[in-house]
Enzyme design. Structure first.
Site, PDB file in Angstrom:
ATOM      1  N   GLY A  12       0.500  -5.199   0.619  1.00  0.00           N
ATOM      2  CA  GLY A  12      -0.116  -5.314  -0.238  1.00  0.00           C
ATOM      3  C   GLY A  12       0.408  -5.684  -1.701  1.00  0.00           C
ATOM      4  O   GLY A  12      -0.221  -7.043  -2.385  1.00  0.00           O
ATOM      5  N   ALA A  67       1.115  -0.812  -0.351  1.00  0.00           N
ATOM      6  CA  ALA A  67      -0.286  -0.091   0.183  1.00  0.00           C
ATOM      7  C   ALA A  67       0.634   1.193  -0.273  1.00  0.00           C
ATOM      8  O   ALA A  67       1.987   1.244   0.274  1.00  0.00           O
ATOM      9  CB  ALA A  67      -0.549   0.563   1.320  1.00  0.00           C
ATOM     10  N   GLU A  80       3.487  -4.886   7.884  1.00  0.00           N
ATOM     11  CA  GLU A  80       2.719  -4.257   8.121  1.00  0.00           C
ATOM     12  C   GLU A  80       2.652  -4.350   9.936  1.00  0.00           C
ATOM     13  O   GLU A  80       2.717  -2.991  10.081  1.00  0.00           O
ATOM     14  CB  GLU A  80       0.840  -5.349   7.964  1.00  0.00           C
ATOM     15  CG  GLU A  80       0.496  -4.232   6.945  1.00  0.00           C
ATOM     16  CD  GLU A  80       1.139  -5.790   5.730  1.00  0.00           C
ATOM     17  OE1 GLU A  80       1.639  -6.766   6.026  1.00  0.00           O
ATOM     18  OE2 GLU A  80       0.447  -5.964   4.446  1.00  0.00           O
TER      19      GLU A  80
HETATM   20  N1  CAA Z   1       4.444   3.901  -0.235  1.00  0.00           N
HETATM   21  C1  CAA Z   1       4.863   4.411  -0.551  1.00  0.00           C
HETATM   22  N2  CAA Z   1       5.926   4.840  -1.274  1.00  0.00           N
HETATM   23  C2  CAA Z   1       6.897   3.439  -1.043  1.00  0.00           C
HETATM   24  C3  CAA Z   1       6.593   2.762  -0.655  1.00  0.00           C
HETATM   25  C4  CAA Z   1       5.757   2.652  -0.429  1.00  0.00           C
HETATM   26  N3  CAA Z   1       5.410   0.752   0.030  1.00  0.00           N
HETATM   27  N4  CAA Z   1       7.480   1.487  -0.357  1.00  0.00           N
HETATM   28  C5  CAA Z   1       8.565   2.593  -1.349  1.00  0.00           C
HETATM   29  N5  CAA Z   1       8.250   3.623  -1.751  1.00  0.00           N
HETATM   30  C6  CAA Z   1       9.229   4.667  -1.944  1.00  0.00           C
HETATM   31  C7  CAA Z   1      10.114   5.715  -0.928  1.00  0.00           C
HETATM   32  O1  CAA Z   1       9.396   5.951   0.348  1.00  0.00           O
HETATM   33  C8  CAA Z   1      10.757   6.164  -2.131  1.00  0.00           C
HETATM   34  O2  CAA Z   1      10.722   7.222  -2.563  1.00  0.00           O
HETATM   35  P1  CAA Z   1      11.657   8.497  -2.352  1.00  0.00           P
HETATM   36  O3  CAA Z   1      13.238   8.243  -3.264  1.00  0.00           O
HETATM   37  O4  CAA Z   1      10.318   9.674  -2.600  1.00  0.00           O
HETATM   38  O5  CAA Z   1      12.035   8.265  -0.887  1.00  0.00           O
HETATM   39  C9  CAA Z   1      11.213   4.956  -2.661  1.00  0.00           C
HETATM   40  O6  CAA Z   1       9.774   4.135  -3.135  1.00  0.00           O
HETATM   41  C10 CAA Z   1      12.243   3.786  -2.801  1.00  0.00           C
HETATM   42  O7  CAA Z   1      12.031   3.155  -1.406  1.00  0.00           O
HETATM   43  P2  CAA Z   1      13.563   3.198  -0.795  1.00  0.00           P
HETATM   44  O8  CAA Z   1      14.542   3.644  -0.961  1.00  0.00           O
HETATM   45  O9  CAA Z   1      12.767   3.359   0.298  1.00  0.00           O
HETATM   46  O10 CAA Z   1      14.178   1.586  -1.634  1.00  0.00           O
HETATM   47  P3  CAA Z   1      15.033   0.949  -0.750  1.00  0.00           P
HETATM   48  O11 CAA Z   1      15.921  -0.365  -1.876  1.00  0.00           O
HETATM   49  O12 CAA Z   1      16.279   1.453  -0.015  1.00  0.00           O
HETATM   50  O13 CAA Z   1      14.502  -0.297   0.452  1.00  0.00           O
HETATM   51  C11 CAA Z   1      12.274  -1.699   0.354  1.00  0.00           C
HETATM   52  C12 CAA Z   1      13.258  -0.842  -0.485  1.00  0.00           C
HETATM   53  C13 CAA Z   1      13.044  -2.088   1.852  1.00  0.00           C
HETATM   54  C14 CAA Z   1      10.737  -2.124  -0.208  1.00  0.00           C
HETATM   55  C15 CAA Z   1      11.263  -0.303   1.490  1.00  0.00           C
HETATM   56  O14 CAA Z   1      11.072   0.984   0.683  1.00  0.00           O
HETATM   57  C16 CAA Z   1      10.144  -0.048   2.216  1.00  0.00           C
HETATM   58  O15 CAA Z   1      10.411  -0.716   3.052  1.00  0.00           O
HETATM   59  N6  CAA Z   1       9.247   0.410   1.967  1.00  0.00           N
HETATM   60  C17 CAA Z   1       7.749  -0.404   2.309  1.00  0.00           C
HETATM   61  C18 CAA Z   1       7.294  -1.852   2.434  1.00  0.00           C
HETATM   62  C19 CAA Z   1       6.124  -1.828   3.123  1.00  0.00           C
HETATM   63  O16 CAA Z   1       6.141  -0.922   4.347  1.00  0.00           O
HETATM   64  N7  CAA Z   1       4.987  -2.104   2.929  1.00  0.00           N
HETATM   65  C20 CAA Z   1       3.921  -2.761   3.426  1.00  0.00           C
HETATM   66  C21 CAA Z   1       2.564  -0.912   3.191  1.00  0.00           C
HETATM   67  S1  CAA Z   1       1.264  -1.254   4.230  1.00  0.00           S
HETATM   68  C22 CAA Z   1       0.283  -2.454   3.052  1.00  0.00           C
HETATM   69  O17 CAA Z   1       0.979  -2.911   2.198  1.00  0.00           O
HETATM   70  C23 CAA Z   1      -0.534  -2.880   4.212  1.00  0.00           C
HETATM   71  C24 CAA Z   1      -2.024  -4.240   3.064  1.00  0.00           C
HETATM   72  O18 CAA Z   1      -1.698  -5.226   3.851  1.00  0.00           O
HETATM   73  C25 CAA Z   1      -2.960  -3.398   2.173  1.00  0.00           C
END
Ligand code: CAA
Length: 256
Positions: A108, A63, A131
């Site tokens: 997601g 998400a 999450e």
């Molecule tokens: N939402 C919005 N933006 C996101 C994102 C997300 N889930 N995941 C990554 N991005 C964005 C980052 O903010 C970043 O943007 P900026 O350059 O503008 O800062 C860009 O994508 C690149 O990401 P990273 O710089 O963080 O890349 P990384 O290689 O260092 O790390 C990662 C990769 C480990 C996947 C890390 O991005 C991360 O932990 N992302 C979140 C993953 C997460 O927690 N997902 C669960 C979301 S909640 C959900 O999904 C609920 C549900 O059940 C539906």
């Protein structure tokens, strides 16, 4: 547009295309996926759907957290219902789907992959339901689909710890069907080719019967299986398949 849909002969290919946000699922992206799935369901001659993500890093990072943070409770409920409805549409699509997990599949994104019929992972792919680390729990079907795939104990471990599962482990625990070396799209085409030659309506009945196993208690599932296997038996393709067996020749299925 953050979702591309292409047609390749009997295959449809849906690609999340928002690599700058690691293909995160905003409301707008979910709506686009829903519309693309409607388009696939309406395409004559499509026999399978491949689902993948653009960019080197991610299948889908879940998400859109930046959008998620600012939702009212009513919007959050709407978000969960929207995500669940779109992924249910994928699960119930008339054709089978193969997730080609090219990188991170978190939250997601893992739930999107789990809503597909099959999952193939690139060696660098990684899965997780992180999450819990955000103070949340999965909301797009993960609490229901993960235990069905890997069992309750493993699902609880992954959901309660939020840890990342590398591709090789995902294969070992049954979260993905296979890890594919080389060109993932090509591997997806080959994987789909192993079942798309068979009768489309009979494939759908088989999927519905198996899905019912996860939906219901054993006895009700067995009753459904009896009904659906009888429906399959009544098709001309079943008649052709059994005749071809006896006549020691290849069957010619006509999707009927
Ligand atoms: N939402 C919005 N933006 C996101 C994102 C997300 N889930 N995941 C990554 N991005 C964005 C980052 O903010 C970043 O943007 P900026 O350059 O503008 O800062 C860009 O994508 C690149 O990401 P990273 O710089 O963080 O890349 P990384 O290689 O260092 O790390 C990662 C990769 C480990 C996947 C890390 O991005 C991360 O932990 N992302 C979140 C993953 C997460 O927690 N997902 C669960 C979301 S909640 C959900 O999904 C609920 C549900 O059940 C539906």
């Amino acid at each position: 547009m953050a979702v591309d849909l292409e047609r390749e002969g009997g295959l449809a290919v849906l690609r999340l295309n928002r690599p700058e946000a690691l293909n995160a699922l905003s409301f707008a992206v979910l709506d686009e996926i829903g519309a693309a799935l409607d388009a696939v369901a309406a395409m004559a001659g499509v026999r399978a759907l491949l689902v993948t993500g653009a960019g080197e890093k991610a299948f889908c990072a879940g998400a859109d957290i930046k959008e998620l943070r600012h939702r009212s409770l009513a919007e959050q409920k709407h978000g969960a219902e929207l995500g669940q409805a779109v992924f249910a549409k994928l699960d119930r699509l008339p054709v089978a789907s193969v997730a080609l997990v090219n990188g991170y599949a978190f939250g997601g994104g893992a739930e999107l992959a789990m809503a597909c019929t099959f999952r193939l992972a690139a060696p660098q792919a990684a899965f997780g339901l992180p999450e819990i680390k955000l103070g949340l729990i999965p909301g797009y079907g993960g609490t229901q689909r993960l235990p069905r795939l890997v069992g309750e104990a493993r699902a609880l471990e992954l959901i309660l710890t939020g840890r990342t599962v590398p591709a090789a482990e995902a294969e070992r625990i049954g979260l993905v069907n296979a890890v594919a070396e080389g060109d993932l799209l090509e591997a997806g085409r080959a994987f789909a080719g192993r079942f798309t030659r068979y009768s489309l309506p009979v494939l759908e009945l088989a999927r519905r019967a198996v899905q019912r196993a996860g939906d219901t208690a054993l006895q009700a599932g067995l009753e459904t299986e009896a009904d659906l296997s009888t429906l399959a038996y009544r098709t001309a393709d079943a008649e052709e398949g059994m005749a071809a067996f006896e006549e020691k020749r290849k069957p010619e299925f006509r999707d009927g």
